[in-house]
Design an enzyme around this catalytic site. Structure first.
Site, mmCIF file in Angstrom:
data_model
loop_
_atom_site.group_PDB
_atom_site.id
_atom_site.type_symbol
_atom_site.label_atom_id
_atom_site.label_comp_id
_atom_site.label_asym_id
_atom_site.label_seq_id
_atom_site.Cartn_x
_atom_site.Cartn_y
_atom_site.Cartn_z
ATOM 1 N N THR A 1 46.127 -67.336 85.619
ATOM 2 C CA THR A 1 44.833 -67.164 86.122
ATOM 3 C C THR A 1 43.560 -66.895 85.277
ATOM 4 O O THR A 1 43.799 -66.851 83.779
ATOM 5 C CB THR A 1 44.646 -66.002 87.069
ATOM 6 O OG1 THR A 1 44.886 -64.607 86.614
ATOM 7 C CG2 THR A 1 45.982 -66.345 88.316
ATOM 8 N N ALA B 1 47.090 -55.741 73.508
ATOM 9 C CA ALA B 1 47.640 -57.231 73.264
ATOM 10 C C ALA B 1 47.339 -57.905 74.817
ATOM 11 O O ALA B 1 47.894 -57.613 75.440
ATOM 12 C CB ALA B 1 48.947 -57.294 72.771
ATOM 13 N N VAL B 2 46.341 -58.605 74.846
ATOM 14 C CA VAL B 2 45.991 -59.442 75.989
ATOM 15 C C VAL B 2 46.603 -60.858 75.852
ATOM 16 O O VAL B 2 46.134 -61.551 74.835
ATOM 17 C CB VAL B 2 44.644 -59.370 76.109
ATOM 18 C CG1 VAL B 2 44.395 -60.055 77.739
ATOM 19 C CG2 VAL B 2 43.768 -58.169 76.120
ATOM 20 N N ILE B 3 47.544 -61.072 76.692
ATOM 21 C CA ILE B 3 48.186 -62.525 76.533
ATOM 22 C C ILE B 3 47.855 -63.331 77.643
ATOM 23 O O ILE B 3 47.888 -62.761 78.908
ATOM 24 C CB ILE B 3 49.536 -62.515 76.241
ATOM 25 C CG1 ILE B 3 49.740 -61.501 74.960
ATOM 26 C CG2 ILE B 3 50.245 -63.746 76.175
ATOM 27 C CD1 ILE B 3 51.337 -61.246 74.891
ATOM 28 N N GLU C 1 41.997 -50.085 79.995
ATOM 29 C CA GLU C 1 41.671 -48.679 80.086
ATOM 30 C C GLU C 1 41.325 -48.169 78.646
ATOM 31 O O GLU C 1 41.087 -47.000 78.452
ATOM 32 C CB GLU C 1 42.803 -47.801 80.365
ATOM 33 C CG GLU C 1 43.229 -48.066 82.036
ATOM 34 C CD GLU C 1 43.566 -49.294 82.322
ATOM 35 O OE1 GLU C 1 44.340 -50.363 81.726
ATOM 36 O OE2 GLU C 1 43.287 -50.073 83.410
ATOM 37 N N HIS D 1 42.468 -63.880 84.850
ATOM 38 C CA HIS D 1 42.617 -62.407 84.594
ATOM 39 C C HIS D 1 42.504 -62.095 83.225
ATOM 40 O O HIS D 1 41.929 -60.982 82.804
ATOM 41 C CB HIS D 1 43.944 -62.028 85.102
ATOM 42 C CG HIS D 1 44.029 -60.389 85.271
ATOM 43 N ND1 HIS D 1 43.368 -59.733 86.268
ATOM 44 C CD2 HIS D 1 44.733 -59.770 84.439
ATOM 45 C CE1 HIS D 1 43.546 -58.361 86.011
ATOM 46 N NE2 HIS D 1 44.582 -58.339 84.973
ATOM 47 N N SER E 1 44.837 -52.656 78.322
ATOM 48 C CA SER E 1 43.675 -52.670 77.254
ATOM 49 C C SER E 1 42.366 -52.517 78.004
ATOM 50 O O SER E 1 41.452 -52.210 77.580
ATOM 51 C CB SER E 1 43.693 -54.117 76.709
ATOM 52 O OG SER E 1 44.692 -54.443 75.970
ATOM 53 N N PHE F 1 50.710 -51.997 77.856
ATOM 54 C CA PHE F 1 51.002 -53.398 78.205
ATOM 55 C C PHE F 1 51.256 -54.464 77.110
ATOM 56 O O PHE F 1 50.643 -54.200 76.163
ATOM 57 C CB PHE F 1 49.653 -54.043 78.845
ATOM 58 C CG PHE F 1 49.807 -55.178 80.011
ATOM 59 C CD1 PHE F 1 49.845 -54.917 81.388
ATOM 60 C CD2 PHE F 1 50.077 -56.432 79.729
ATOM 61 C CE1 PHE F 1 50.007 -55.682 82.306
ATOM 62 C CE2 PHE F 1 50.407 -57.345 80.765
ATOM 63 C CZ PHE F 1 50.298 -56.929 82.098
HETATM 64 N N1 LIG Z 1 47.482 -58.752 81.486
HETATM 65 C C1 LIG Z 1 47.023 -57.820 80.343
HETATM 66 C C2 LIG Z 1 46.616 -56.409 80.759
HETATM 67 N N2 LIG Z 1 46.288 -56.080 82.128
HETATM 68 C C3 LIG Z 1 46.412 -54.682 82.606
HETATM 69 C C4 LIG Z 1 44.930 -54.363 82.558
HETATM 70 O O1 LIG Z 1 44.749 -53.924 81.226
HETATM 71 C C5 LIG Z 1 44.804 -53.005 83.328
HETATM 72 O O2 LIG Z 1 45.552 -51.958 82.837
HETATM 73 C C6 LIG Z 1 44.951 -53.118 84.787
HETATM 74 O O3 LIG Z 1 44.240 -54.262 85.265
HETATM 75 C C7 LIG Z 1 44.548 -51.832 85.537
HETATM 76 O O4 LIG Z 1 43.313 -51.532 85.295
HETATM 77 N N3 LIG Z 1 46.596 -55.382 79.926
HETATM 78 C C8 LIG Z 1 46.793 -55.850 78.449
HETATM 79 O O5 LIG Z 1 46.689 -54.789 77.696
HETATM 80 N N4 LIG Z 1 47.084 -56.985 78.176
HETATM 81 C C9 LIG Z 1 47.327 -58.013 79.212
HETATM 82 O O6 LIG Z 1 47.868 -59.202 78.567
HETATM 83 C C1 LIG Z 2 46.128 -61.307 81.117
HETATM 84 C C2 LIG Z 2 46.865 -60.526 82.251
HETATM 85 O O1 LIG Z 2 46.599 -59.811 82.865
HETATM 86 C C3 LIG Z 2 47.774 -61.411 82.681
HETATM 87 O O2 LIG Z 2 49.271 -60.901 82.712
HETATM 88 C C4 LIG Z 2 47.636 -62.097 83.987
HETATM 89 O O3 LIG Z 2 48.438 -63.169 84.239
HETATM 90 P P1 LIG Z 2 48.122 -64.163 85.360
HETATM 91 O O4 LIG Z 2 46.878 -64.681 85.075
HETATM 92 O O5 LIG Z 2 49.098 -65.153 85.407
HETATM 93 O O6 LIG Z 2 47.965 -63.455 86.625
#
Ligand SMILES: Nc1c(NC[C@H](O)[C@H](O)[C@H](O)CO)[nH]c(=O)[nH]c1=O
Ligand SMILES: CC(=O)[C@@H](O)COP(=O)(O)O
Length: 225
Positions: free
Chosen positions: A156, A150-152, A128, A158, A126, A92
């Protein structure tokens, strides 16, 4: 990802003798224990790099730490040969995680870690990372596991769930396996922040993660067995 703050200053009281057991040479058993005797009162502060990390080398060089019977032990950055590392990378935001991975591998190369001692394992996101890091830790094949993601932030909440789960997953993996699992997951407000930290203006956090992994692997392998 916030930098680690330097530890507060310590004040050493003057000492003219050191009291390690005589049959034990401090430098032979503990290469990081410097046996020089501090003859006057001095203030210790941990040298920080711009990123906030104090490298074990700089600490050793600057401080010449030795008081009466106090041993100071840190992992070494210069004993990378023979240490084995797994790198778990989230796909991701791959544009960012690939750069972090490159930074980590380049750093390992610079510090004499052999390419055949590095294994890269890709996971979807991330979230996983933790379960795979724990599995790798338990395998007994690696001295440390680097975790890169990298979580961005999106629209929401999430983001918070993924960022917090990634952090606690990596921590649990380390504690449950007893193998250092290093947190190299960026948690950013936007893509700009993420790119700045993956080789841009704010350096490459993947490279920093590799240094942390090296130091922790050495600490466990050379001192804590
Ligand atoms: N939004 C981001 C994610 N989302 C996906 C989750 O990590 C996961 O793969 C999904 O929820 C299935 O279990 N992952 C990142 O690494 N960075 C993001 O910004
Ligand atoms: C951090 C995330 O998983 C991101 O892609 C979710 O985006 P959103 O909050 O707009 O659904």
């Amino acid at each position: 990802m916030k930098s680690l703050a330097s530890p507060p200053c310590l004040r050493l009281t003057p000492t003219t003798r050191h009291h390690l057991p005589s049959r034990q040479s401090s430098s032979a058993c503990y290469p990081h224990v410097v046996s020089s005797v501090i003859k006057s009162s001095s203030t210790l502060s941990f040298a920080s790099s711009a990123s906030g990390f104090a490298s074990p080398l700089s600490v050793e060089k600057e401080l010449r730490l030795q008081t009466a019977a106090v041993r100071h032990v840190t992992g070494s950055l210069i004993r990378g040969e023979g240490l084995r590392f797994a790198i778990v990378v989230a796909r991701f935001n791959e544009v960012v995680t690939k750069l972090l991975l490159e930074g980590a591998i380049e750093t390992f190369n610079k510090y004499s870690v052999r390419e055949e001692d590095i294994e890269v394992i890709w996971v979807p996101g991330s979230f996983e990372i933790g379960v795979v890091a724990q599995n790798l830790g338990n395998s007994g094949k690696f001295h440390a596991v680097l975790c890169i993601g990298a979580v961005i932030r999106g629209d929401t909440t999430h983001y918070d769930a993924v960022a917090n789960s990634a952090a606690s997953g990596v921590l649990s993996a380390a504690i449950n396996s007893g193998v250092p699992c290093i947190f190299g997951v960026l948690t950013c407000e936007d893509m700009d922040q993420a790119l700045n930290r993956s080789g841009g203006k704010a350096g490459n956090k993947g490279a920093e993660t590799a240094l942390t992994a090296l130091e922790m692997a050495s600490l466990f392998e050379h001192h804590l067995k």
